[in-house]
Design an enzyme around this catalytic site. Structure first.
Site, PDB file in Angstrom:
ATOM      1  N   LYS A  38       0.815  -1.193   0.000  1.00 36.55           N
ATOM      2  CA  LYS A  38       0.000   0.000   0.000  1.00 36.55           C
ATOM      3  C   LYS A  38       0.858   1.257   0.000  1.00 36.55           C
ATOM      4  O   LYS A  38       0.404   2.342  -0.362  1.00 36.55           O
ATOM      5  CB  LYS A  38      -0.906   0.017   1.258  1.00 36.55           C
ATOM      6  CG  LYS A  38      -1.809  -1.167   1.372  1.00 36.55           C
ATOM      7  CD  LYS A  38      -2.482  -1.159   2.767  1.00 36.55           C
ATOM      8  CE  LYS A  38      -3.134  -2.494   3.033  1.00 36.55           C
ATOM      9  NZ  LYS A  38      -3.495  -2.649   4.449  1.00 36.55           N
ATOM     10  N   GLY A  39       2.094   1.128   0.459  1.00 38.53           N
ATOM     11  CA  GLY A  39       2.947   2.290   0.731  1.00 38.53           C
ATOM     12  C   GLY A  39       3.153   3.250  -0.426  1.00 38.53           C
ATOM     13  O   GLY A  39       3.351   4.439  -0.224  1.00 38.53           O
ATOM     14  N   GLU A  94       7.569   2.687  -5.700  1.00 34.87           N
ATOM     15  CA  GLU A  94       7.639   2.137  -4.344  1.00 34.87           C
ATOM     16  C   GLU A  94       7.885   3.275  -3.352  1.00 34.87           C
ATOM     17  O   GLU A  94       8.444   4.314  -3.703  1.00 34.87           O
ATOM     18  CB  GLU A  94       8.764   1.092  -4.374  1.00 34.87           C
ATOM     19  CG  GLU A  94       9.114   0.273  -3.196  1.00 34.87           C
ATOM     20  CD  GLU A  94       8.052  -0.389  -2.365  1.00 34.87           C
ATOM     21  OE1 GLU A  94       7.027   0.234  -2.068  1.00 34.87           O
ATOM     22  OE2 GLU A  94       8.297  -1.525  -1.942  1.00 34.87           O
ATOM     23  N   ASP A  95       7.427   3.078  -2.125  1.00 34.90           N
ATOM     24  CA  ASP A  95       7.631   4.126  -1.124  1.00 34.90           C
ATOM     25  C   ASP A  95       9.082   4.247  -0.679  1.00 34.90           C
ATOM     26  O   ASP A  95       9.642   5.334  -0.630  1.00 34.90           O
ATOM     27  CB  ASP A  95       6.708   3.901   0.096  1.00 34.90           C
ATOM     28  CG  ASP A  95       6.780   2.482   0.669  1.00 34.90           C
ATOM     29  OD1 ASP A  95       7.589   1.659   0.187  1.00 34.90           O
ATOM     30  OD2 ASP A  95       6.017   2.188   1.608  1.00 34.90           O
ATOM     31  N   ASP A  98      14.729  -0.300   1.415  1.00 32.13           N
ATOM     32  CA  ASP A  98      15.389  -0.470   2.712  1.00 32.13           C
ATOM     33  C   ASP A  98      16.461  -1.560   2.553  1.00 32.13           C
ATOM     34  O   ASP A  98      17.555  -1.280   2.080  1.00 32.13           O
ATOM     35  CB  ASP A  98      14.294  -0.823   3.723  1.00 32.13           C
ATOM     36  CG  ASP A  98      14.761  -0.866   5.158  1.00 32.13           C
ATOM     37  OD1 ASP A  98      15.706  -0.174   5.498  1.00 32.13           O
ATOM     38  OD2 ASP A  98      14.153  -1.612   5.958  1.00 32.13           O
ATOM     39  N   LYS A 126      17.139   4.043   2.035  1.00 36.83           N
ATOM     40  CA  LYS A 126      17.992   3.928   3.236  1.00 36.83           C
ATOM     41  C   LYS A 126      19.178   3.051   2.868  1.00 36.83           C
ATOM     42  O   LYS A 126      19.165   1.842   3.138  1.00 36.83           O
ATOM     43  CB  LYS A 126      17.212   3.216   4.343  1.00 36.83           C
ATOM     44  CG  LYS A 126      16.259   4.023   5.155  1.00 36.83           C
ATOM     45  CD  LYS A 126      15.770   3.142   6.312  1.00 36.83           C
ATOM     46  CE  LYS A 126      14.363   3.440   6.703  1.00 36.83           C
ATOM     47  NZ  LYS A 126      13.832   2.457   7.677  1.00 36.83           N
ATOM     48  N   PHE A 147      13.244   4.646  11.349  1.00 36.19           N
ATOM     49  CA  PHE A 147      11.952   4.168  10.861  1.00 36.19           C
ATOM     50  C   PHE A 147      11.034   5.364  10.661  1.00 36.19           C
ATOM     51  O   PHE A 147      10.758   6.116  11.591  1.00 36.19           O
ATOM     52  CB  PHE A 147      11.329   3.158  11.821  1.00 36.19           C
ATOM     53  CG  PHE A 147      10.206   2.401  11.187  1.00 36.19           C
ATOM     54  CD1 PHE A 147      10.462   1.291  10.387  1.00 36.19           C
ATOM     55  CD2 PHE A 147       8.893   2.810  11.350  1.00 36.19           C
ATOM     56  CE1 PHE A 147       9.425   0.603   9.763  1.00 36.19           C
ATOM     57  CE2 PHE A 147       7.844   2.127  10.729  1.00 36.19           C
ATOM     58  CZ  PHE A 147       8.118   1.023   9.937  1.00 36.19           C
ATOM     59  N   VAL A 148      10.581   5.546   9.415  1.00 34.13           N
ATOM     60  CA  VAL A 148       9.778   6.722   9.092  1.00 34.13           C
ATOM     61  C   VAL A 148       8.343   6.346   8.723  1.00 34.13           C
ATOM     62  O   VAL A 148       8.077   5.234   8.263  1.00 34.13           O
ATOM     63  CB  VAL A 148      10.422   7.536   7.939  1.00 34.13           C
ATOM     64  CG1 VAL A 148      11.738   8.156   8.378  1.00 34.13           C
ATOM     65  CG2 VAL A 148      10.633   6.674   6.697  1.00 34.13           C
ATOM     66  N   ASP A 154       3.654   3.377   6.646  1.00 35.34           N
ATOM     67  CA  ASP A 154       2.896   3.107   7.866  1.00 35.34           C
ATOM     68  C   ASP A 154       3.750   2.522   8.984  1.00 35.34           C
ATOM     69  O   ASP A 154       4.849   2.036   8.764  1.00 35.34           O
ATOM     70  CB  ASP A 154       1.795   2.098   7.571  1.00 35.34           C
ATOM     71  CG  ASP A 154       2.360   0.683   7.406  1.00 35.34           C
ATOM     72  OD1 ASP A 154       3.275   0.509   6.586  1.00 35.34           O
ATOM     73  OD2 ASP A 154       1.908  -0.233   8.123  1.00 35.34           O
ATOM     74  N   ARG A 160      -0.293   6.510   7.346  1.00 33.99           N
ATOM     75  CA  ARG A 160      -0.109   6.588   5.891  1.00 33.99           C
ATOM     76  C   ARG A 160      -0.620   7.912   5.332  1.00 33.99           C
ATOM     77  O   ARG A 160      -0.164   8.369   4.294  1.00 33.99           O
ATOM     78  CB  ARG A 160      -0.871   5.450   5.187  1.00 33.99           C
ATOM     79  CG  ARG A 160      -0.337   4.064   5.458  1.00 33.99           C
ATOM     80  CD  ARG A 160      -0.955   3.080   4.475  1.00 33.99           C
ATOM     81  NE  ARG A 160      -0.783   1.690   4.862  1.00 33.99           N
ATOM     82  CZ  ARG A 160       0.313   0.954   4.609  1.00 33.99           C
ATOM     83  NH1 ARG A 160       1.327   1.497   3.985  1.00 33.99           N
ATOM     84  NH2 ARG A 160       0.379  -0.296   4.995  1.00 33.99           N
TER      85      ARG A 160
END
Ligand code: IMP
Ligand code: MG
Length: 171
Positions: A38-39, A94-95, A98, A126, A147-148, A154, A160
């Protein structure tokens, strides 16, 4: 919660990325966005509205984290695309990248569907957390290992809808 990137900063960078993407593809060729749910939904919706009429879009959903703030390395397909990618200029939206495990999985399965080209756009990266070498052609912002949340991202399905990106306390 500490604001890391405010709404104006994000909007300006998203417009820049949209311009960059427009310039990178021949004018008479369509571009197909694959939003990773969902990001990716907020980034995608701002990005497509900053672009011209030659963009089409689709959605895919994968799950990699559960409720944890750490990657398990397991990727599961929850919802596949509605249509094929054959002969299409495809960009994965993509959000955040990582460890890179989610994107590596997605790039592999989408590349197997014979797109004309396959690129990836991530709002955030990141790099200090990377576990696999993954190529991301368009990166909005490079951030530290915090962690954001917000702007699609989310924690346990919350935050979100924030228009900005914030660092979650205690991470
Ligand atoms: P990767 O497979 O480790 O690269 O994880 C990518 C996915 O993990 C992203 O699509 C996000 O859903 C999630 N993720 C990674 N870092 C964060 C974060 O800081 N906040 C929220 N979600 C994150
Ligand atoms: Mg995600």
């Amino acid at each position: 919660m500490n604001v890391l990137l405010d709404a104006e900063t994000i909007q300006a960078r998203v417009r820049e990325l949209a311009g960059e993407i427009e310039r990178d593809y021949p004018e008479d060729e369509n571009i197909h966005f694959v939003c990773v749910l969902k990001g990716g939904f907020v980034f995608m919706s701002d990005l497509v509205r900053a672009m011209g009429p030659r963009v089409t879009l689709d959605f895919i959903a994968v799950s990699s984290y559960g409720k944890s703030t750490k990657s398990s390395g397991e990727v599961r397909m929850l919802k596949d695309l509605d249509s094929g990618l054959e002969g299409r200029h495809t960009i994965i939206i993509e959000d955040i990248v990582d460890t890179g495990l989610t994107l590596t999985y997605l790039q592999d399965i989408l590349r197997a569907r014979s797109p004309k080209t396959l690129r990836t756009a991530c709002l955030l990266s990141k790099p200090s957390r990377r576990a696999v070498d993954v190529t991301v052609e368009y990166v909005g912002f490079t951030i530290e290992d915090k962690f954001v949340v917000g702007y699609g991202l989310d924690y346990a399905e919350k935050y979100r809808n924030l228009a900005y990106i914030a660092v979650l306390d205690g991470t």
